[in-house]
Design a protein around this motif. Structure first.
Motif, PDB file in Angstrom:
ATOM      1  N   UNK A  75      14.274  56.202  84.795  1.00 46.07           N
ATOM      2  CA  UNK A  75      14.786  57.554  84.630  1.00 46.07           C
ATOM      3  C   UNK A  75      15.621  57.959  85.846  1.00 46.07           C
ATOM      4  N   UNK A  76      16.821  58.488  85.586  1.00 45.59           N
ATOM      5  CA  UNK A  76      17.723  58.894  86.672  1.00 45.59           C
ATOM      6  C   UNK A  76      17.023  59.887  87.594  1.00 45.59           C
ATOM      7  N   UNK A  77      16.237  60.770  86.992  1.00 46.32           N
ATOM      8  CA  UNK A  77      15.649  61.856  87.770  1.00 46.32           C
ATOM      9  C   UNK A  77      14.438  61.398  88.584  1.00 46.32           C
ATOM     10  N   UNK A  78      13.652  60.499  88.014  1.00 49.51           N
ATOM     11  CA  UNK A  78      12.352  60.238  88.643  1.00 49.51           C
ATOM     12  C   UNK A  78      12.168  58.831  89.198  1.00 49.51           C
ATOM     13  N   UNK A  79      13.239  57.993  89.111  1.00 54.23           N
ATOM     14  CA  UNK A  79      13.006  56.595  89.493  1.00 54.23           C
ATOM     15  C   UNK A  79      12.556  56.450  90.943  1.00 54.23           C
ATOM     16  N   UNK A  80      12.968  57.382  91.817  1.00 52.21           N
ATOM     17  CA  UNK A  80      12.611  57.239  93.239  1.00 52.21           C
ATOM     18  C   UNK A  80      11.602  58.287  93.666  1.00 52.21           C
ATOM     19  N   UNK A  81      10.815  58.807  92.689  1.00 53.43           N
ATOM     20  CA  UNK A  81       9.891  59.885  93.040  1.00 53.43           C
ATOM     21  C   UNK A  81       8.816  59.448  94.036  1.00 53.43           C
TER      22      UNK A  81
ATOM     23  N   UNK B 278      13.247  54.353  78.526  1.00 47.32           N
ATOM     24  CA  UNK B 278      14.200  54.946  79.472  1.00 47.32           C
ATOM     25  C   UNK B 278      13.475  56.022  80.247  1.00 47.32           C
ATOM     26  N   UNK B 279      13.436  56.601  79.858  1.00 58.75           N
ATOM     27  CA  UNK B 279      13.184  57.798  80.608  1.00 58.75           C
ATOM     28  C   UNK B 279      11.691  58.057  80.768  1.00 58.75           C
ATOM     29  N   UNK B 280      11.434  58.686  81.841  1.00 56.99           N
ATOM     30  CA  UNK B 280      10.056  59.143  81.976  1.00 56.99           C
ATOM     31  C   UNK B 280      10.122  60.481  82.637  1.00 56.99           C
ATOM     32  N   UNK B 281       9.118  61.256  82.438  1.00 62.85           N
ATOM     33  CA  UNK B 281       9.087  62.498  83.188  1.00 62.85           C
ATOM     34  C   UNK B 281       7.935  62.398  84.146  1.00 62.85           C
ATOM     35  N   UNK B 282       8.127  63.037  85.295  1.00 71.36           N
ATOM     36  CA  UNK B 282       7.204  62.844  86.385  1.00 71.36           C
ATOM     37  C   UNK B 282       5.769  63.209  86.009  1.00 71.36           C
ATOM     38  N   UNK B 283       5.591  64.216  85.134  1.00 70.51           N
ATOM     39  CA  UNK B 283       4.240  64.630  84.751  1.00 70.51           C
ATOM     40  C   UNK B 283       3.506  63.538  83.982  1.00 70.51           C
ATOM     41  N   UNK B 284       4.253  62.624  83.427  1.00 73.34           N
ATOM     42  CA  UNK B 284       3.627  61.614  82.582  1.00 73.34           C
ATOM     43  C   UNK B 284       2.554  60.823  83.319  1.00 73.34           C
ATOM     44  N   UNK B 285       2.793  60.545  84.607  1.00 74.74           N
ATOM     45  CA  UNK B 285       1.787  59.795  85.354  1.00 74.74           C
ATOM     46  C   UNK B 285       0.479  60.581  85.409  1.00 74.74           C
TER      47      UNK B 285
ATOM     48  N   UNK C 256      18.926  70.103  72.858  1.00 74.85           N
ATOM     49  CA  UNK C 256      18.221  68.806  72.777  1.00 74.85           C
ATOM     50  C   UNK C 256      18.041  68.222  74.167  1.00 74.85           C
ATOM     51  N   UNK C 257      16.817  67.745  74.438  1.00 74.19           N
ATOM     52  CA  UNK C 257      16.540  67.153  75.761  1.00 74.19           C
ATOM     53  C   UNK C 257      17.371  65.883  75.955  1.00 74.19           C
ATOM     54  N   UNK C 258      17.996  65.784  77.115  1.00 74.73           N
ATOM     55  CA  UNK C 258      18.819  64.603  77.395  1.00 74.73           C
ATOM     56  C   UNK C 258      18.129  63.761  78.459  1.00 74.73           C
ATOM     57  N   UNK C 259      18.079  62.463  78.244  1.00 74.23           N
ATOM     58  CA  UNK C 259      17.529  61.575  79.259  1.00 74.23           C
ATOM     59  C   UNK C 259      18.638  60.656  79.748  1.00 74.23           C
ATOM     60  N   UNK C 260      18.740  60.498  81.017  1.00 77.03           N
ATOM     61  CA  UNK C 260      19.748  59.596  81.577  1.00 77.03           C
ATOM     62  C   UNK C 260      19.019  58.496  82.331  1.00 77.03           C
ATOM     63  N   UNK C 261      19.495  57.273  82.151  1.00 84.38           N
ATOM     64  CA  UNK C 261      18.859  56.189  82.907  1.00 84.38           C
ATOM     65  C   UNK C 261      19.683  55.900  84.154  1.00 84.38           C
ATOM     66  N   UNK C 262      19.008  55.413  85.189  1.00 82.40           N
ATOM     67  CA  UNK C 262      19.692  55.094  86.446  1.00 82.40           C
ATOM     68  C   UNK C 262      20.770  54.040  86.200  1.00 82.40           C
ATOM     69  N   UNK C 263      20.418  53.034  85.394  1.00 80.16           N
ATOM     70  CA  UNK C 263      21.352  51.929  85.132  1.00 80.16           C
ATOM     71  C   UNK C 263      22.627  52.429  84.478  1.00 80.16           C
TER      72      UNK C 263
END
Ligand SMILES: Cc1cc2nc3c(=O)[nH]c(=O)nc-3n(C[C@H](O)[C@H](O)[C@H](O)COP(=O)(O)OP(=O)(O)OC[C@H]3O[C@@H](n4cnc5c(N)ncnc54)[C@H](O)[C@@H]3O)c2cc1C
Length: 664
Positions: A405-411, A597-604, A259-266
């Motif tokens: 999103x923990x992964x993409x917030x500072x992309x 929460x979460x977003x994935x970079x491709x979404x933009x 299952x895909x896991x999303x983590x938020x920066x907060x």
């Protein structure tokens, strides 16, 4: 990239004498390009240059950089191909003759991709590639993305119409003006001019930009100014936590049990803080344990010293007694004397050894007790300051940290512009207003439905000017460009028929957006330190950290603009103006004494992707707006660049790409 590519990467656009021509490097950088390297986009668009020898590569860069420099030298007048050739004839004559066709393509590319000839400039000729029967494009939304796109499309030879739901243009750029009071209710800060398209627009319009001063005193709620050194220590800790988040973003498993896991920066930040608190507490408890262990050992030594001392006294007495024997004592008595004397020496030495051990332990205990490790990871004040920095990050991202999103917030960090931050003294709304000149705009037109098929689009609009009768108007065109905010798309205010593709809809659902509110107060006189353009306010609790956390004061008339970010921004949405003003005054009196929460970079990218009717070769529905720009989301320049991008895309679709138009 093959050998060729590597060879090209190493090429430097230098003159024969080794120098880089004046201004060329800057012109490329100002266009977010590298002066001595083709961008990925250019490599794709000019494969013949890429595959060619180093001379062609050099020609490309010299022509491109010269054209860019000419545009920046005078962005108020259209840059024509003839002007570029004239300049090349003067500075690089061999390219003007040998590379005329390449120069033509480069010119078309720079213009179509919005590197030159955008904004408010004097038009000298009709751009290449325009058609006699002007294709009609509907632009929905008169925010900065919609306006710049419509303007660009009009320049490319389209008939455009902008449909705007509100009674004003600018969208999230809105300036409050009353008497000599000017305050930006929406966008206010230009985050550096190096690479920013706003710098060209500033020259073309009358934006009065003033640098933001760096000094920003920080006030606690109880009139105290937070010492700078303390803030610096906490800020360093905050940066350390962000670094740990960045490490975790790349190491945490994206998938658990399939299952895909999303983590938020907060969430991750709070967990790290809790882990640090636990570690600090454990270290402190361990420290107490060690002291207690040392004290136990000391007690044992002291007890032993008591016993040894008793022994010593006894042996001493025994020794005095045995010495009383007469002079003619026998060998046995002599032996007893020696034995007692030996025991006395051994026992005395043991006592001395124990005494040294006890003294050493006492010193160790004293040192440990005098230098305890911190009892707490963060004191109450430290946590408040840390919360302030978190609120500032929520402001910068226009969203609560637990929605990032923990992964993409500072992309978008790597795309940051250079130069100091600036504010617009005469109001940011001057920009959209200037860009609206000669545009076909219908205000108070709320778009309700977009129907599209293989050949056209139909847009159904509620005419807000006629509030009594729910008048529905219909507009038809070859294509539509949708620039409404993500929140409007999420709320399904606009019905798409046929519905948008699955990936687009999921991206709309996934990408988060936040809230940012401002409180603007006009006063009779200045009661804050007029040497600063900003001051910070530390809130008492984590949940209220974003409430009125930063005050701006940069205009001559005494205006304070307070920011409300993060969760607090949602809370104030429900409060009345009176309550908000009252609360702001309380904060000021405390400080100054009186007064997705979460977003994935491709979404933009998915959000930016145009939509085709099944079987249609040309997309009919296009999307622009800050939320479609992965590199510069949530900004004016991001919205601007997205508008230029879509104008190019529509032009490519309807007028043909630069390769389909014959170069001049
Ligand atoms: C309080 C605040 C402060 C900010 N500060 C800064 C800053 O300092 N610096 C910075 O760079 N950025 C800042 N931003 C972000 C910046 O303002 C936006 O990213 C940018 O203006 C968005 O432009 P846009 O064209 O994408 O969207 P918008 O400006 O939102 O334009 C969309 C338009 O669509 C219209 N619309 C919506 N629905 C419909 C409909 N159904 N029919 C017709 N029209 C419709 C809206 O009325 C609006 O005019 C701030 C934003 C806010 C809210």
């Amino acid at each position: 990239m093959g050998d060729d590519g590597r060879q090209h990467q190493e090429f430097r656009a230098r003159r024969v004498d080794g120098t880089i021509p004046d201004g060329l490097e800057d012109a490329a950088a100002q266009s977010r390009l590298t002066h001595d390297r083709m961008s990925a986009e250019e490599t794709r668009l000019f494969p013949e240059v890429c595959k060619g020898d180093i001379k062609r590569h050099k020609a490309f860069l010299i022509i491109r950089n010269n054209a860019l420099r000419m545009w920046f030298d005078e962005p108020r007048v259209q840059l024509t191909f003839e002007k570029i050739m004239e300049k090349l004839n003067q500075v690089e004559p061999q390219y003007a003759t040998d590379e005329r066709i390449l120069a033509g393509k480069i010119f078309l590319y720079l213009e179509r991709y919005g590197y030159i000839n955008f904004g408010v400039f004097k038009r000298l000729t009709i751009p290449l590639g325009t058609k006699k029967d002007k294709p009609r494009i509907i632009v929905i939304g008169a925010g900065i993305a919609g306006i710049i796109a419509a303007r660009q499309l009009q320049y490319f030879g389209f008939e455009t119409i902008i449909l705007e739901g509100r009674s004003r243009v600018g969208g999230r750029i809105a300036t409050f003006r009353k008497n000599n009071f000017v305050a930006d209710l929406g966008a206010m800060v230009v985050t550096g001019l190096g690479g920013n398209p706003v710098s060209v627009l500033q020259t073309q319009t009358n934006l009065d930009l003033v640098p933001v001063k760096h000094k920003c005193p920080m006030y606690e709620c109880s009139q105290n100014v937070v010492p700078k050194a303390k803030d610096e220590v906490v800020e360093r800790e905050f940066n350390r936590l962000l670094e740990a988040c960045s490490y975790l973003a790349h190491t945490l498993d994206d998938e658990v049990d399939g299952k895909k896991q999303y983590y938020s920066l907060g969430d991750v930040l709070e967990q790290l803080i809790r882990a640090q608190e636990k570690a600090v507490r454990e270290k402190y408890v361990q420290h107490l344990r060690e002291i207690s262990k040392m004290k136990e050992s000391l007690r044992a030594i002291l007890t032993k010293m008591c016993d040894v001392r008793t022994n010593c006294v006894r042996l001493n007495k025994e020794y005095s007694e045995v010495l009383q024997v007469p002079d003619n004592a026998n060998v046995l008595e002599e032996f007893i004397i020696r034995d007692v004397a030996k025991n006395l020496v051994v026992t005395t030495e043991e006592y001395a050894r124990l005494e040294t051990q006890a003294a050493q332990l006492k010193e160790q205990i004293r040192l440990a007790e005098d230098n305890p490790p911190p009892r707490l990871y963060l004191s109450v004040t430290d946590r408040r300051i840390l919360d302030w920095h978190m609120a500032n990050l929520e402001f910068a991202n226009a969203a609560p940290l637990n929605c990032l999103s923990l992964k993409f917030w500072d992309q978008d960090d790597e795309y940051e512009f250079t130069g100091c931050h600036l504010t617009v003294r005469n109001g940011y709304s001057n920009l959209p207003v200037a860009l609206c000149e000669n545009q076909n705009i219908r205000l108070k037109r709320i778009v309700k439905k977009i129907t599209y098929n293989k050949s056209a689009v139909e847009v159904s609009v509620e005419n807000g000017e006629d509030s009594k009768n729910d008048m529905i108007e219909t507009y038809r065109a070859e294509a539509v460009l949708v620039t409404v905010p993500l929140g409007v798309l999420k709320e399904n205010v606009i019905v798409f028929d046929p519905p948008l593709p699955e990936d687009k809809q999921s991206a709309i659902e996934r990408v988060g957006f936040g809230n940012l509110n401002k409180v603007v107060l006009c006063f009779d006189k200045i009661f804050w330190d007029a040497n600063h353009t900003l001051f910070a306010h530390v809130n008492a609790s984590t949940s209220s950290r974003g409430e009125l956390f930063l005050f701006w004061c940069f205009t001559k008339p005494p205006i304070l603009i307070a920011l409300v970010a993060g969760d607090a921004a949602n809370v104030v949405e429900c409060a009345t103006d009176d309550v908000i003003i009252g609360r702001t005054l309380v904060v000021l009196r405390n400080i100054f004494g009186s007064v997705a929460v979460p977003s994935v970079s491709d979404d933009y990218d998915i959000l930016a992707r145009p939509v085709e009717y099944p079987g249609d070769k040309i997309p009919r529905v296009y999307f622009a707006g800050e939320h479609t720009n992965r590199n510069y989301p949530a900004t004016v320049h991001g919205a601007l660049l997205s508008g230029l991008r879509e104008a190019r895309r529509v032009a490519d679709a309807f007028l043909g790409s630069i390769y389909e138009i014959s170069a001049p």
